[in-house]
Design an enzyme around this catalytic site. Structure first.
Site, PDB file in Angstrom:
ATOM      1  N   ASP A  64       0.551  -0.863  -0.235  1.00  0.00           N
ATOM      2  CA  ASP A  64      -0.428   0.170   0.280  1.00  0.00           C
ATOM      3  C   ASP A  64       0.870   1.434  -0.055  1.00  0.00           C
ATOM      4  O   ASP A  64       1.777   1.522   0.445  1.00  0.00           O
ATOM      5  CB  ASP A  64      -0.579  -0.312   1.371  1.00  0.00           C
ATOM      6  CG  ASP A  64      -2.059  -0.736   1.005  1.00  0.00           C
ATOM      7  OD1 ASP A  64      -2.372  -1.134   0.315  1.00  0.00           O
ATOM      8  OD2 ASP A  64      -2.854  -0.263   2.136  1.00  0.00           O
ATOM      9  N   TYR A  66       1.780   4.725   1.441  1.00  0.00           N
ATOM     10  CA  TYR A  66       1.845   5.114   3.093  1.00  0.00           C
ATOM     11  C   TYR A  66       0.614   5.843   2.741  1.00  0.00           C
ATOM     12  O   TYR A  66      -0.406   7.082   2.339  1.00  0.00           O
ATOM     13  CB  TYR A  66       3.209   6.210   3.263  1.00  0.00           C
ATOM     14  CG  TYR A  66       4.071   6.152   3.206  1.00  0.00           C
ATOM     15  CD1 TYR A  66       4.771   4.849   3.807  1.00  0.00           C
ATOM     16  CD2 TYR A  66       5.289   6.204   2.522  1.00  0.00           C
ATOM     17  CE1 TYR A  66       5.779   4.410   4.263  1.00  0.00           C
ATOM     18  CE2 TYR A  66       6.212   5.518   2.489  1.00  0.00           C
ATOM     19  CZ  TYR A  66       6.376   4.638   3.471  1.00  0.00           C
ATOM     20  OH  TYR A  66       7.872   3.970   2.836  1.00  0.00           O
ATOM     21  N   PHE A  77       7.799   2.610  -1.134  1.00  0.00           N
ATOM     22  CA  PHE A  77       8.745   3.089   0.778  1.00  0.00           C
ATOM     23  C   PHE A  77       9.132   4.614  -0.215  1.00  0.00           C
ATOM     24  O   PHE A  77      10.225   5.006   1.105  1.00  0.00           O
ATOM     25  CB  PHE A  77       9.684   2.666  -0.378  1.00  0.00           C
ATOM     26  CG  PHE A  77       9.804   1.005   0.291  1.00  0.00           C
ATOM     27  CD1 PHE A  77       9.302   0.362   1.494  1.00  0.00           C
ATOM     28  CD2 PHE A  77       9.469   0.041  -0.993  1.00  0.00           C
ATOM     29  CE1 PHE A  77       9.203  -0.874   1.757  1.00  0.00           C
ATOM     30  CE2 PHE A  77       9.350  -1.962  -0.771  1.00  0.00           C
ATOM     31  CZ  PHE A  77       8.945  -1.994   0.914  1.00  0.00           C
ATOM     32  N   HIS A 186      10.990  -8.535   5.016  1.00  0.00           N
ATOM     33  CA  HIS A 186      10.074  -6.626   4.555  1.00  0.00           C
ATOM     34  C   HIS A 186      10.840  -6.005   5.784  1.00  0.00           C
ATOM     35  O   HIS A 186      11.744  -6.929   6.848  1.00  0.00           O
ATOM     36  CB  HIS A 186       8.642  -6.649   4.905  1.00  0.00           C
ATOM     37  CG  HIS A 186       7.946  -5.369   4.232  1.00  0.00           C
ATOM     38  ND1 HIS A 186       8.322  -4.220   5.539  1.00  0.00           N
ATOM     39  CD2 HIS A 186       8.113  -5.220   3.296  1.00  0.00           C
ATOM     40  CE1 HIS A 186       7.637  -3.551   4.617  1.00  0.00           C
ATOM     41  NE2 HIS A 186       7.615  -3.746   3.410  1.00  0.00           N
TER      42      HIS A 186
END
Length: 221
Positions: A64, A66, A77, A186
């Site tokens: 997703d 942010y 990111f 992750h």
């Protein structure tokens, strides 16, 4: 909300006419009329617009966008220049420093990576404010799966960086006989110490690119 770069429009042309895509666009338009949706309309296809299809060297998959104010700007990111660094990005930077000897970046804007051919793709391209996962299973995943598939089929010697189980599930879309797939946990604080730190994705990527006669990425920011 618009994909501007002609190279992507051509390779994904068939998707735009499919019922799922039309349903997806109607869903997002309705959401835009009801709530704050991130990233803003003009930035939802920013990964595609900054990194043309033929220029992609590396694919880094996120999930997703942010969902906080003034964070997401269309690159996985990455956050706006003046925005506080999210925890996952801090951990990416820690690995970058250890792997490549870079100084700690003073901002979270990864635009320079995108401009060098690092396709920073979230598998979902929009989200409602303060509601993680709110635009999942509405069609974005089908569209981004098509994106990954066409990259795998029509390009050669790409590096796919898959962090975490959801990203690693996309490996089935990738022809590993002609591309490099790098997998690790992750970079979130919950999983980064299980093998993300020390995975050296940046140096491994550059070594592969060099081996195939492709200009490496200047990762330091």
């Amino acid at each position: 909300m618009q994909m501007e770069h002609e190279s992507w429009k051509m390779v994904l042309a068939a998707e735009f006419d499919k019922p799922y895509y039309k349903k997806l666009i109607n869903f997002v338009r309705h959401e835009d009329s009801m709530a704050s949706i991130y990233p803003p309309k003009k930035e939802r296809f920013r990964a595609y617009n900054l990194t043309p299809f033929s220029a992609v060297k590396v694919v880094i998959l996120g999930q997703d966008p942010y969902h906080g104010f003034a964070q997401a700007h269309g690159l996985a990111f990455s956050v706006h220049n003046q925005t506080k660094l999210p925890p996952s990005l801090v951990n990416i930077y820690k690995e970058l420093m250890d792997d490549m000897g870079c100084d700690m970046p003073k901002h979270g804007d990864l635009t320079s990576w995108a401009e060098q051919g690092v396709f920073l793709l979230n598998t979902v391209l929009s989200v409602r404010e303060a509601s993680a996962g709110s635009h999942q299973k509405q069609g974005w995943e089908t569209f981004t799966d098509a994106t990954i598939s066409v990259l795998s089929e029509e390009r050669e010697h790409l590096v796919f960086v898959l962090w975490g189980k959801p990203a690693q599930q996309k490996e089935k879309l990738i022809d590993t006989s002609k591309h490099l797939v790098l997998k690790a946990p992750h970079p979130s604080p919950l999983s980064s110490y299980r093998g993300f730190f020390g995975s050296k994705p940046f140096s491994k990527t550059n070594a592969y690119l060099k081996d195939n006669g492709i200009k490496p990425i200047e990762w330091c920011l």
